[in-house]
Enzyme design. Structure first.
Site, PDB file in Angstrom:
ATOM      1  N   GLU A  82      11.717  18.281 -24.897  1.00  0.00           N
ATOM      2  CA  GLU A  82      10.958  18.749 -23.727  1.00  0.00           C
ATOM      3  C   GLU A  82      11.575  20.035 -23.174  1.00  0.00           C
ATOM      4  OE1 GLU A  82       8.131  17.391 -23.038  1.00  0.00           O
ATOM      5  OE2 GLU A  82       8.237  15.298 -23.682  1.00  0.00           O
TER       6      GLU A  82
ATOM      7  N   ARG B 193      -1.419  22.236 -15.529  1.00  0.00           N
ATOM      8  CA  ARG B 193      -0.434  21.313 -16.086  1.00  0.00           C
ATOM      9  C   ARG B 193      -0.608  21.106 -17.586  1.00  0.00           C
ATOM     10  NH1 ARG B 193       1.744  15.875 -13.159  1.00  0.00           N
ATOM     11  NH2 ARG B 193       2.117  16.688 -11.092  1.00  0.00           N
TER      12      ARG B 193
ATOM     13  N   HIS C 132       9.535   9.550 -28.242  1.00  0.00           N
ATOM     14  CA  HIS C 132       8.531  10.520 -27.795  1.00  0.00           C
ATOM     15  C   HIS C 132       8.954  11.953 -28.149  1.00  0.00           C
ATOM     16  CE1 HIS C 132       5.509  12.413 -25.301  1.00  0.00           C
ATOM     17  NE2 HIS C 132       6.453  13.055 -24.634  1.00  0.00           N
TER      18      HIS C 132
ATOM     19  N   ARG D  57       0.813  -1.231   0.000  1.00  0.00           N
ATOM     20  CA  ARG D  57       0.000   0.000   0.000  1.00  0.00           C
ATOM     21  C   ARG D  57       0.838   1.269   0.000  1.00  0.00           C
ATOM     22  NH1 ARG D  57      -3.250  -3.012   3.627  1.00  0.00           N
ATOM     23  NH2 ARG D  57      -5.055  -3.830   2.528  1.00  0.00           N
TER      24      ARG D  57
ATOM     25  N   HIS E 287       1.198  13.144 -30.087  1.00  0.00           N
ATOM     26  CA  HIS E 287       0.567  11.863 -29.763  1.00  0.00           C
ATOM     27  C   HIS E 287      -0.042  11.228 -31.012  1.00  0.00           C
ATOM     28  CE1 HIS E 287      -2.722   9.283 -28.066  1.00  0.00           C
ATOM     29  NE2 HIS E 287      -1.651   8.808 -27.476  1.00  0.00           N
TER      30      HIS E 287
ATOM     31  N   LYS F 252       3.928  11.477 -11.215  1.00  0.00           N
ATOM     32  CA  LYS F 252       3.110  10.539 -12.001  1.00  0.00           C
ATOM     33  C   LYS F 252       3.871   9.234 -12.187  1.00  0.00           C
ATOM     34  CE  LYS F 252       1.569  13.607 -15.406  1.00  0.00           C
ATOM     35  NZ  LYS F 252       0.953  13.715 -16.730  1.00  0.00           N
TER      36      LYS F 252
HETATM   37  N1  LIG Z   1       5.958  10.350 -15.156  1.00  0.00           N
HETATM   38  C1  LIG Z   1       5.976  11.381 -15.964  1.00  0.00           C
HETATM   39  O1  LIG Z   1       5.562  12.488 -15.603  1.00  0.00           O
HETATM   40  C2  LIG Z   1       6.534  11.227 -17.345  1.00  0.00           C
HETATM   41  C3  LIG Z   1       6.810  12.355 -18.108  1.00  0.00           C
HETATM   42  C4  LIG Z   1       7.384  12.172 -19.370  1.00  0.00           C
HETATM   43  C5  LIG Z   1       7.669  10.895 -19.821  1.00  0.00           C
HETATM   44  N2  LIG Z   1       7.371   9.812 -19.058  1.00  0.00           N
HETATM   45  C6  LIG Z   1       7.662   8.452 -19.522  1.00  0.00           C
HETATM   46  O2  LIG Z   1       9.065   8.335 -19.689  1.00  0.00           O
HETATM   47  C7  LIG Z   1       9.326   7.323 -20.652  1.00  0.00           C
HETATM   48  C8  LIG Z   1      10.393   7.815 -21.580  1.00  0.00           C
HETATM   49  O3  LIG Z   1      11.566   8.099 -20.836  1.00  0.00           O
HETATM   50  P1  LIG Z   1      13.012   7.842 -21.451  1.00  0.00           P
HETATM   51  O4  LIG Z   1      13.116   8.459 -22.775  1.00  0.00           O
HETATM   52  O5  LIG Z   1      13.988   8.211 -20.408  1.00  0.00           O
HETATM   53  O6  LIG Z   1      12.945   6.262 -21.689  1.00  0.00           O
HETATM   54  P2  LIG Z   1      13.846   5.008 -21.213  1.00  0.00           P
HETATM   55  O7  LIG Z   1      13.794   4.847 -19.759  1.00  0.00           O
HETATM   56  O8  LIG Z   1      13.402   3.863 -22.040  1.00  0.00           O
HETATM   57  O9  LIG Z   1      15.311   5.430 -21.643  1.00  0.00           O
HETATM   58  C9  LIG Z   1      15.647   5.543 -23.004  1.00  0.00           C
HETATM   59  C10 LIG Z   1      16.864   4.673 -23.352  1.00  0.00           C
HETATM   60  O10 LIG Z   1      18.019   5.268 -22.799  1.00  0.00           O
HETATM   61  C11 LIG Z   1      18.771   4.306 -22.071  1.00  0.00           C
HETATM   62  N3  LIG Z   1      19.468   5.027 -21.015  1.00  0.00           N
HETATM   63  C12 LIG Z   1      18.915   5.730 -20.005  1.00  0.00           C
HETATM   64  N4  LIG Z   1      19.882   6.358 -19.310  1.00  0.00           N
HETATM   65  C13 LIG Z   1      21.055   6.042 -19.881  1.00  0.00           C
HETATM   66  C14 LIG Z   1      22.404   6.416 -19.647  1.00  0.00           C
HETATM   67  N5  LIG Z   1      22.744   7.276 -18.691  1.00  0.00           N
HETATM   68  N6  LIG Z   1      23.363   5.882 -20.442  1.00  0.00           N
HETATM   69  C15 LIG Z   1      23.033   5.050 -21.461  1.00  0.00           C
HETATM   70  N7  LIG Z   1      21.780   4.685 -21.751  1.00  0.00           N
HETATM   71  C16 LIG Z   1      20.808   5.186 -20.968  1.00  0.00           C
HETATM   72  C17 LIG Z   1      17.772   3.285 -21.617  1.00  0.00           C
HETATM   73  O11 LIG Z   1      18.389   2.034 -21.383  1.00  0.00           O
HETATM   74  C18 LIG Z   1      16.806   3.251 -22.797  1.00  0.00           C
HETATM   75  O12 LIG Z   1      17.285   2.382 -23.779  1.00  0.00           O
HETATM   76  C19 LIG Z   1       8.005   7.024 -21.319  1.00  0.00           C
HETATM   77  O13 LIG Z   1       7.521   5.799 -20.852  1.00  0.00           O
HETATM   78  C20 LIG Z   1       7.105   8.151 -20.864  1.00  0.00           C
HETATM   79  O14 LIG Z   1       5.741   7.771 -20.800  1.00  0.00           O
HETATM   80  C21 LIG Z   1       6.813   9.954 -17.838  1.00  0.00           C
HETATM   81 ZN   LIG Z   2       6.400  14.705 -23.302  1.00  0.00          ZN
END
Ligand SMILES: NC(=O)c1ccc[n+]([C@@H]2O[C@H](COP(=O)([O-])OP(=O)(O)OC[C@H]3O[C@@H](n4cnc5c(N)ncnc54)[C@H](O)[C@@H]3O)[C@@H](O)[C@H]2O)c1
Ligand SMILES: [Zn+2]
Length: 362
Positions: free
Chosen positions: A183, A240, A263, A119, A251, A141
């Site tokens: 971003e 937001r 993305h 929980r 999207h 989130k």
């Molecule tokens: N919670 C939120 O508010 C929020 C906001 C925006 C995006 N997101 C989510 O985030 C995700 C995308 O994040 P992302 O682009 O970081 O994706 P990810 O975690 O898949 O990372 C992208 C790639 O980079 C690699 N990587 C990460 N750090 C590294 C490093 N220091 N050295 C080498 N490789 C590295 C990972 O292994 C992966 O292959 C999506 O699922 C999206 O929905 C969430």
């Molecule tokens: Zn985004």
């Protein structure tokens, strides 16, 4: 830097260079006596997770390494269920802490594990991608995707602390860095015109070259911007929405291309299109779309629909964005850099299918 969480509480986002070198000392005040559940993908686990687990073990902790495959496909319920089972089998208890190490995928999944296990367990984010540092690690989130769409199951669950070591970006692939830069550019367009101008003046290239001071500065500015927005609107009721600039069309592109673009790449194209829409609707800065296009191109981000992607498929995807109301697409519109214009008390404007078709077809 302090970031607001629920019920007036807040947590620290620490941004710096070389933080991972003494990670166990830094995290010590936030750890409990129970097993530590460290979630990382195989790439990040190899690069940083093993060393972190060793340091925590040396400091007397029991560290359970929960390793997932890299990529969005890991952000689903069956993987979350497997992590929950592994954590329980390893003796997770109320004094356990979750550490989410990596990009947004381990971040969202690790946060979801923390939110659901027993929980709710306290958790720590150690973002290692630019996108995670400037975006996903702030705002609380967490969640997973389902067959019906992205991020459809989850919870708001703020971490205790976020540790962003910009040195970790040294190993991040260029295209992943660029995806995070989309971003960063978005914050400049919507909320801080000076950030956009500074990026244009060469800050962008310094970040691309991973100059630690430049990256730390940019991450701090972005975290401050997002924190301020989240403070006004913890549960994404309204304010937001400004963070969704470029994301309605983005999207639609992601859906039309079956998530084969990153993305940030889809968002870059989306920002160009929604800037055109802003110009047409609001008649503000005439160079909005042009300057966004130029800056995204400098970041090696795409700025036009890739060949073979149909306008209608993108519009259809945009229409079904979960941010829309009653099937009518909504977009955040910008008057000039740093100035988002509200519409009837709302930060997004209803737009017509014809308007979207027009800007996408230009
Ligand atoms: N919670 C939120 O508010 C929020 C906001 C925006 C995006 N997101 C989510 O985030 C995700 C995308 O994040 P992302 O682009 O970081 O994706 P990810 O975690 O898949 O990372 C992208 C790639 O980079 C690699 N990587 C990460 N750090 C590294 C490093 N220091 N050295 C080498 N490789 C590295 C990972 O292994 C992966 O292959 C999506 O699922 C999206 O929905 C969430
Ligand atoms: Zn985004």
């Amino acid at each position: 830097m302090s970031v607001p969480a629920d019920a007036g509480s807040e947590y620290e986002v620490v941004v710096g260079s070389g933080l991972l070198a003494d990670v166990s000392q830094r995290l010590q005040p936030h750890l409990g006596s129970g097993p530590i559940l460290m979630v990382a993908d195989t790439t990040v686990h190899e690069l940083y997770g093993k060393a972190m687990a060793n340091a925590l073990t040396t400091a007397g902790h029991h560290c359970v390494e929960l390793v997932i495959e890299p990529g969005e496909a890991s952000k689903r319920r069956s993987v979350a269920a497997s992590l929950q089972d592994q954590a329980i089998a390893a003796g997770a208890d109320r004094d356990s802490r979750v550490i989410a190490l990596g990009g947004g995928v381990p971040g969202d999944l690790g946060g979801y594990l923390a939110a659901t296990l027993l929980r709710g367990l306290p958790w720590i984010q150690v973002p290692t991608s630019l996108l995670a540092m400037v975006d996903s690690s702030v705002g609380g989130k967490t969640g997973v995707d389902t067959a019906a769409g992205k991020n459809l199951v989850g919870a708001f669950w703020h971490p205790q602390v976020v540790l962003a070591d910009v040195e970790a970006l040294g190993t991040l692939a260029d295209a992943e860095l660029a995806s995070g830069l989309a971003e960063v550019i978005k914050y400049g367009v919507t909320l801080e015109g000076q950030l956009f101008a500074d990026l244009e003046d060469g800050l962008l290239e310094s970040v691309m070259a991973r100059v630690p001071e430049a990256v730390a500065l940019v991450v701090e500015r972005c975290v401050a911007i997002k924190a301020a927005v989240v403070a006004e609107d913890a549960r994404e009721a309204n304010r937001r929405q400004v963070l969704n600039f470029g994301h309605t069309v983005g999207h639609g592109i992601e859906v039309a291309m079956n998530y084969t673009l990153r993305h940030g790449e889809a968002v870059a194209i989306g920002m160009v299109m929604e800037a055109r829409l802003s110009e047409q609707r609001l008649g503000g800065a005439a160079d909005l779309a042009e300057r966004i296009t130029a800056l995204c191109a400098r970041a090696d981000l795409p700025v036009a629909l890739p060949d073979g992607v149909g306008v209608d498929a993108v519009v259809e995807g945009a229409r079904h964005d979960k941010k829309n109301q009653a099937g009518q697409p909504r977009c955040v519109l910008v008057q000039e850099f740093g100035c988002v214009v509200p519409h009837e008390g709302n930060w997004s404007h209803p737009v017509t299918v014809e308007e979207l078709q027009r800007v996408l077809g230009e």
